[in-house]
Scaffold this active site. Structure first.
Site, PDB file in Angstrom:
ATOM      1  N   SER A  53       1.324  16.323  19.155  1.00 35.19           N
ATOM      2  CA  SER A  53       2.867  16.962  19.492  1.00 35.19           C
ATOM      3  C   SER A  53       3.766  15.865  20.088  1.00 35.19           C
ATOM      4  O   SER A  53       5.049  16.304  19.829  1.00 35.19           O
ATOM      5  CB  SER A  53       2.593  18.107  20.094  1.00 35.19           C
ATOM      6  OG  SER A  53       1.878  18.003  21.301  1.00 35.19           O
ATOM      7  N   THR A  54       3.339  15.043  20.851  1.00 28.15           N
ATOM      8  CA  THR A  54       4.086  14.250  21.672  1.00 28.15           C
ATOM      9  C   THR A  54       4.599  12.976  20.595  1.00 28.15           C
ATOM     10  O   THR A  54       5.845  12.629  20.686  1.00 28.15           O
ATOM     11  CB  THR A  54       3.342  13.396  22.628  1.00 28.15           C
ATOM     12  OG1 THR A  54       2.570  14.292  23.706  1.00 28.15           O
ATOM     13  CG2 THR A  54       4.258  12.729  23.553  1.00 28.15           C
ATOM     14  N   GLY A 108      -0.668   9.668  20.877  1.00 25.64           N
ATOM     15  CA  GLY A 108      -0.805  10.533  22.026  1.00 25.64           C
ATOM     16  C   GLY A 108      -1.993  10.609  22.368  1.00 25.64           C
ATOM     17  O   GLY A 108      -2.900   9.990  22.017  1.00 25.64           O
ATOM     18  N   ALA A 109      -2.681  11.355  23.588  1.00 25.12           N
ATOM     19  CA  ALA A 109      -4.165  11.294  24.225  1.00 25.12           C
ATOM     20  C   ALA A 109      -4.508  12.654  24.602  1.00 25.12           C
ATOM     21  O   ALA A 109      -3.433  13.386  25.062  1.00 25.12           O
ATOM     22  CB  ALA A 109      -4.172  10.464  25.070  1.00 25.12           C
ATOM     23  N   ASP A 110      -5.499  13.189  24.527  1.00 24.80           N
ATOM     24  CA  ASP A 110      -5.879  14.194  25.167  1.00 24.80           C
ATOM     25  C   ASP A 110      -6.263  14.141  26.661  1.00 24.80           C
ATOM     26  O   ASP A 110      -6.122  15.093  27.446  1.00 24.80           O
ATOM     27  CB  ASP A 110      -7.288  14.822  24.376  1.00 24.80           C
ATOM     28  CG  ASP A 110      -7.142  15.294  23.115  1.00 24.80           C
ATOM     29  OD1 ASP A 110      -5.996  15.847  22.780  1.00 24.80           O
ATOM     30  OD2 ASP A 110      -7.640  14.686  22.247  1.00 24.80           O
ATOM     31  N   GLY A 122      -8.639  15.480  19.923  1.00 25.11           N
ATOM     32  CA  GLY A 122      -8.340  17.196  19.768  1.00 25.11           C
ATOM     33  C   GLY A 122      -7.786  17.715  18.575  1.00 25.11           C
ATOM     34  O   GLY A 122      -8.097  18.678  17.934  1.00 25.11           O
ATOM     35  N   GLU A 129      -6.898   7.093  13.933  1.00 27.01           N
ATOM     36  CA  GLU A 129      -6.171   6.583  15.037  1.00 27.01           C
ATOM     37  C   GLU A 129      -6.799   5.454  15.855  1.00 27.01           C
ATOM     38  O   GLU A 129      -6.134   4.599  15.901  1.00 27.01           O
ATOM     39  CB  GLU A 129      -6.110   7.764  15.988  1.00 27.01           C
ATOM     40  CG  GLU A 129      -5.317   9.156  15.701  1.00 27.01           C
ATOM     41  CD  GLU A 129      -5.576  10.112  16.673  1.00 27.01           C
ATOM     42  OE1 GLU A 129      -4.799  11.115  16.679  1.00 27.01           O
ATOM     43  OE2 GLU A 129      -6.552  10.107  17.406  1.00 27.01           O
ATOM     44  N   LYS A 147      -1.984  15.426  31.132  1.00 28.89           N
ATOM     45  CA  LYS A 147      -3.048  14.288  30.424  1.00 28.89           C
ATOM     46  C   LYS A 147      -3.358  13.359  31.340  1.00 28.89           C
ATOM     47  O   LYS A 147      -4.303  12.416  30.840  1.00 28.89           O
ATOM     48  CB  LYS A 147      -2.804  13.905  29.229  1.00 28.89           C
ATOM     49  CG  LYS A 147      -1.916  14.839  28.019  1.00 28.89           C
ATOM     50  CD  LYS A 147      -2.968  15.988  27.538  1.00 28.89           C
ATOM     51  CE  LYS A 147      -2.482  16.914  26.676  1.00 28.89           C
ATOM     52  NZ  LYS A 147      -2.057  16.481  25.618  1.00 28.89           N
TER      53      LYS A 147
END
Length: 256
Positions: A53-54, A108-110, A122, A129, A147
């Site tokens: 989403s980011t 992004g990252a979780d 996730g 990635e 996060k």
């Protein structure tokens, strides 16, 4: 956000966010993504486009800069979702066959800890990635304040995402339990049965005791050495900088 979301859902996120009142979390994601793109994307470069989403906001800013500044970029996706974002926004789609070396990858990252070690996967895209991040001269992480952790497992409690070949998931689970993890097969929400990755594999989520100190580089190596494991969503020693959008609208940066 899972990689199976279609472009008709993603595009309103990418193109319409400025017309609506945003939640604090979404505004934080957007601020982090915009700062990352402004500080790390340059003309005539190859850019890895992450998933989640980011990253939607990172693509929004890339599109603005391509139109406003005439940037010439080649964009390499990490997932079906990222590919659809690139195509739908008329960016130049490339791949690692034509662009095996990237100037920067933004993803992004979780969860991100104090040493920039990340949990990712996730959305079940960790293999692509990691390959794209490893092909980049600079790996940049974008995330919101939720996060940001001192240590892995503080915020993200769903465990390490581990992609496995389908017929090996049970032997891999036994090995992981022997290593002190509690793995479960990730089940799909909108279909009967397990989540299937873009590569046609399954995903295990291996929870762990976050209060215990771990050498995450060693854990990454040990998990990836299990026969049947394709890739674990541990990104250790890869990120050069992380941008966190904060609740107050600021952007916090952490560098390696």
């Amino acid at each position: 956000m899972r990689s199976t979301l279609s472009s008709h859902f993603l595009l309103p996120l990418c193109r319409g966010v400025r017309y609506f009142s945003m939640s604090t979390v979404e505004a934080a994601k957007r601020a982090a993504a915009f700062r990352a793109v402004d500080e790390n994307v340059e003309d005539n470069t190859a850019v890895g486009i992450g998933s989640g989403s980011t990253v939607v906001y990172a693509v929004e800013r890339i599109v603005e800069r391509v139109k406003g500044e005439g940037l010439k970029l080649r964009c390499v996706p990490t997932s079906f979702q990222a590919r659809q974002l690139i195509i739908s926004n008329n960016l130049v789609l490339a791949d690692l066959e034509t662009c095996p070396e990237l100037d920067v990858a933004i993803d992004g990252a979780d969860e991100v800890d104090s040493k920039l070690s990340c949990i990712k996967g996730g959305g079940a895209c960790q293999t692509q990635e990691k390959v794209v991040a490893a092909a980049a001269k600079k790996f940049v992480v974008v995330a919101d304040y939720r996060k940001d952790s001192e240590r892995l497992g503080q915020q993200w409690t769903k465990g390490l995402p581990i992609e496995v070949v389908p017929f090996a998931y049970m032997p891999v689970m036994i090995k992981l339990k022997a290593m002190g993890f509690e793995p479960v097969l990730r089940l799909a929400k909108n279909k009967a049965g397990p989540v299937v990755t873009d590569n046609g594999n399954l995903v295990l989520d291996a929870t762990f005791d976050a209060s215990k100190d771990r050498d995450w580089k060693e854990a990454e190596r040990d998990i990836n050495s299990i026969a049947g494991v394709v890739e674990v969503g541990l990104f250790v020693g890869m990120a050069e900088v992380a941008y966190f959008g904060m609740e107050n609208g600021d952007v916090k940066t952490r560098r390696s």
